[in-house]
Scaffold this active site. Structure first.
Site, short mmCIF file in Angstrom:
data_model
loop_
_atom_site.label_atom_id
_atom_site.label_comp_id
_atom_site.label_asym_id
_atom_site.label_seq_id
_atom_site.Cartn_x
_atom_site.Cartn_y
_atom_site.Cartn_z
N GLY A 238 0.66 -1.38 0.19
CA GLY A 238 0.01 -0.11 0.05
C GLY A 238 1.01 1.69 -0.01
O GLY A 238 2.22 1.13 -0.19
N GLU A 272 -1.78 -5.46 -1.25
CA GLU A 272 -1.92 -6.25 -0.20
C GLU A 272 -0.64 -4.75 1.28
O GLU A 272 0.76 -5.00 1.45
CB GLU A 272 -0.18 -7.42 -0.76
CG GLU A 272 -0.57 -7.94 -1.09
CD GLU A 272 0.98 -8.67 -1.68
OE1 GLU A 272 1.77 -8.56 -2.12
OE2 GLU A 272 0.62 -9.97 -2.99
N ARG A 275 2.08 -1.24 6.26
CA ARG A 275 3.04 -0.19 6.43
C ARG A 275 1.37 0.88 7.13
O ARG A 275 1.25 1.34 8.12
CB ARG A 275 3.81 0.58 5.58
CG ARG A 275 4.25 2.31 6.99
CD ARG A 275 5.60 2.78 5.41
NE ARG A 275 5.92 1.70 5.02
CZ ARG A 275 7.49 1.66 5.74
NH1 ARG A 275 8.62 2.08 6.22
NH2 ARG A 275 8.14 1.11 5.19
N CYS A 341 26.03 -1.19 21.67
CA CYS A 341 27.63 -1.30 21.91
C CYS A 341 28.06 -0.84 20.03
O CYS A 341 28.54 -1.68 19.81
CB CYS A 341 28.51 -1.98 22.37
SG CYS A 341 28.36 -2.20 24.14
N TYR A 369 7.41 -2.74 10.98
CA TYR A 369 8.81 -2.97 10.70
C TYR A 369 9.11 -2.71 11.78
O TYR A 369 10.83 -1.95 11.94
CB TYR A 369 8.90 -2.30 9.55
CG TYR A 369 8.33 -2.39 8.17
CD1 TYR A 369 8.43 -3.94 7.66
CD2 TYR A 369 7.56 -2.27 7.46
CE1 TYR A 369 7.66 -4.28 6.71
CE2 TYR A 369 6.25 -2.16 6.17
CZ TYR A 369 6.77 -3.18 5.73
OH TYR A 369 6.17 -3.66 5.30
#
Ligand code: LLP
Length: 413
Positions: A238, A272, A275, A341, A369
């Site tokens: 999308g 599909e 986000r 680190c 994500y």
């Protein structure tokens, strides 16, 4: 994003973030069911005049509760592994609304998908096509397939998340695609049902979709000339979302432009999105452990690191950072960094914030994500996830324990 200040306290979906930060171990992810539902329904409304199926892209956020919310809304799912298929089945997702994408489907994964009669395999290579065919024959089943076109277009997004360019590993070259379909037509175990493409993620313009669609429509015409019939077109992921100062078209304009091009073909449209369903529905809440001033910088060292949210270092992604409580302190320009680190361990650079140790921050737009890319680097434990439902906070994943992390390694001590 849905956060706003009231009396210097940050609220998300009308929930007081200071309350939730004070009583839970940080860092943790916090989602809003309302926002997820709203994002899904925006697509449904925009597509309502068209025969369509929204297949939420599980990779963006695969938490079972989130999948269950979407399954209840009637969403289909885009999966890329057997693991994701198990997740969707676990929450009662409808297998006949599942598309299986990805360049490296294993035989076990293909068998699992065939035995569950999924809607479609989005095929990426000739070898994969043949493998699906022989497994389907062996299982005395027919597998529905679509072939993924690589439309070879240039896209303005981070190179790591562009997938429809000539050099990418994804899809089949436009010139070869018709012969792939001819080959598929000869396979007894396969039924050709669609065509698909995915050009990349965090795309904020409609034009690359149009450009890709025009190429794909030419392919559909060629297929039809050869009497190869398809029933659906899957346009991949999308729209992008607003992280910073992007200009974004509305979902309605985006969908209208796409459907106008596809309408003459009378095909069902699959999309599909990942986000744009969950991205702005999630925050990462973290505590400032220490502040520190060096000759050149101010650092706010927080308890979330690149293992919790890797998007800033990996894609140089921008995520807004806000104070959960705005104290009267003088703001300073901080690099907000984690305990890992590595110098790449930052959540945001040069942010004007009022912070001191013990304060909380909210990192915005991390619903997609975010957690899914978390790792145990530095043997840091993966954080908990919560969701706001009906103004209440629900725990939807416990924070990992050290025993869970060590357990699988105690094989030959
Ligand atoms: N369909 C396919 C075949 C995909 O590869 C993807 C994303 C999607 C759908 C969902 O796209 P969306 O609607 O979310 O844009 N980790 C990166 C993003 C990787 C996207 C990979 N494919 C990031 O954090 O930006």
């Amino acid at each position: 994003m849905q956060t706003k200040y009231n009396d210097n306290i940050l609220y998300f979906d009308d929930y007081n973030l200071l309350d939730v930060a004070l009583i839970n171990k940080t860092p943790f992810y916090l989602y809003s069911q309302n926002k997820i539902v709203e994002n899904f329904k925006d697509y449904e409304t925009a597509f309502s005049e068209n025969n369509h199926l929204i297949c939420y892209s599980v990779k963006a956020n695969s938490n079972l509760k989130i999948l269950s919310i979407l399954a209840k809304l009637g969403s289909g799912f885009d999966i890329v592994s057997g693991g994701e298929l198990h997740r969707v089945l676990e929450v009662g997702g409808d297998p006949s609304k599942i598309v299986f994408s990805g360049v490296g489907k294993t035989e076990d994964e293909i068998r699992l998908a065939i035995s569950n009669d999924i809607l479609c395999f989005n095929v990426e290579s000739l070898e994969e096509l043949k493998t699906i065919n022989s497994l389907a024959i062996e299982m005395k089943k027919t597998a529905n397939i679509s072939i993924r076109v690589n439309p070879s277009i240039d896209i303005k997004t981070h190179p790591y998340i562009a997938t429809g360019m000539k050099d990418n590993k994804f899809g089949v070259d436009e010139k070869e695609i018709v012969s792939f379909y001819e080959e598929a037509g000869l396979c007894e175990g396969l039924k050709i049902t669609g065509i698909d493409f995915h050009i990349g993620s965090q795309i904020t313009e409609i034009s690359p979709y149009k450009e890709a669609l025009e190429k794909v429509c030419k392919i559909i015409k060629k297929l039809s000339d050869k009497n190869i019939k398809i029933g659906h077109i899957d346009i991949g992921g999308g729209l992008g979302i607003l992280y910073n100062d992007e200009k974004l078209p509305s979902k309605v304009d985006f969908v209208d432009s796409i459907t106008n091009i596809i309408k003459p073909f009378g095909l069902k449209i699959l999309i599909e999105p990942g986000r744009s369903i969950v991205g702005n529905a999630g925050l990462l809440i973290s505590k400032v452990l220490y502040t520190k001033t060096t000759p050149t910088k101010n650092f706010a060292i927080v308890d979330a690191g690149m293992n919790d949210l890797i998007r800033p270092p990996l894609y140089n992604a921008y995520h807004n950072i806000k104070e959960v409580f705005k104290s009267g302190l003088k703001p300073l320009v901080y690099d907000v960094v984690g305990p890992v680190c590595e110098s790449s361990d930052f959540l945001g650079k040069e942010r004007l914030l009022c912070l001191s140790s013990g304060d909380f921050i909210a990192v915005e737009n991390v619903g997609a994500y975010g957690y899914v890319l978390a790792s145990n680097y530095n043997t840091r434990l993966k954080p908990a996830e919560f969701i706001i439902i009906d103004k209440k906070i629900l725990l939807i994943r416990e924070a990992e324990t050290i025993n869970q992390v060590l357990e699988n390694e105690k094989t030959c001590l």
